[in-house]
Design a protein around this motif. Structure first.
Motif, short mmCIF file in Angstrom:
data_model
loop_
_atom_site.label_atom_id
_atom_site.label_comp_id
_atom_site.label_asym_id
_atom_site.label_seq_id
_atom_site.Cartn_x
_atom_site.Cartn_y
_atom_site.Cartn_z
N TYR A 139 -0.74 3.79 -8.84
CA TYR A 139 0.07 3.26 -7.74
C TYR A 139 0.79 1.97 -8.15
N ARG B 290 -10.86 5.68 -6.93
CA ARG B 290 -9.92 4.78 -6.27
C ARG B 290 -9.26 3.85 -7.28
N LYS C 104 -5.69 -8.35 -8.05
CA LYS C 104 -5.93 -6.91 -8.11
C LYS C 104 -5.46 -6.32 -9.43
N THR D 80 4.12 -3.33 -1.62
CA THR D 80 2.72 -2.93 -1.46
C THR D 80 2.05 -3.60 -0.28
N GLU E 161 -5.31 3.48 -7.92
CA GLU E 161 -4.64 2.19 -7.79
C GLU E 161 -3.87 1.83 -9.04
#
Length: 232
Positions: free
Chosen positions: A188, A181, A217, A207, A185
């Motif tokens: 992304y 993940r 993040k 987002t 990310e």
């Protein structure tokens, strides 16, 4: 994993719940009042809603009634409050809320309640319930039948590109979920940063993350946020 809408006027509560749910693998959308919650619900039906009772514009119970009257209460809603009475909790349950969380919310109670809410059967979208007139019913016949409504002009889902044990740009599938993940990310967010020329405002809009959460993040993923990297 589920798409969860968190509705609370306190930014600290929103960010805390968002981080916990995000770490659990859920997709999280945040709303600080009833107006934002309405807009989020109309954009896309969430799998579950965490709804605060006391909010400045419209309280959570009134919003729950509104959704119920409009036929929009087809997802589990869990009410939250630190000051609600038993009567308020009972009223929310009568309207259609599946559970109630009292603040401060413990991590174990939060995750257990969400798991229970997601497991509850809801009326499936795309199904119509029909009833025959009583005089036409045969003895022993079922009065209710569920008829699936065909989806018109829906293209078949595109196949997911896969090569060996990797997926989507070389993300290894034989690694722990959290690591996979994180890799996804990074791809992304780097994509959106490059596309929006590192404008954090536009990336936040694209987002669906608040800027504070977005910065946290990106820092967690080790992604440079300034334009200098893009222009060097």
């Amino acid at each position: 994993m589920a798409r969860i809408l968190v509705v609370d006027d306190e930014i600290g509560i929103r960010e805390l719940l968002s981080e916990i749910l995000y770490d659990e693998g859920h997709t999280v959308e945040l709303a600080e009042n009833a107006a934002e919650a309405r807009a989020a619900r109309l954009r896309r039906r969430p799998d579950l809603v965490l709804l605060d009772i006391w909010m400045p514009d419209t309280d959570g119970v009134s919003l729950l009634k509104e959704w119920a009257s409009q036929g929009l209460l087809d997802m589990p809603v869990i009410m939250m409050s630190g000051h609600a009475t038993v009567d308020t909790a009972v009223e929310a349950t009568r309207i259609g809320a599946v559970d109630f969380l009292e603040k401060p919310i413990t991590l174990q109670k939060l995750l257990k309640t969400i798991a229970s809410g997601l497991a509850r059967p809801m009326v499936a979208p795309g199904l119509v319930t029909t009833m025959r007139p009583p005089e036409l019913l045969d003895p022993g016949a079922q009065p209710l039948t569920t008829v699936p409504v065909p989806e018109l002009n829906q293209p078949a889902p595109a196949p997911v590109p896969e090569t060996g044990n990797s997926l989507l740009g070389g993300i290894a599938l034989d690694q722990p979920l959290r690591d996979a993940r994180d890799e996804f990310e990074r791809i992304y967010f780097q994509y959106h940063l490059g596309r929006e020329n590192h404008s954090m405002t536009r990336v936040s809009e694209k987002t669906g993350l608040e800027r504070t959460h977005l910065y946290r993040k990106l820092k967690q993923l080790g992604i440079e946020t300034s334009r200098r990297k893009n222009n060097s």
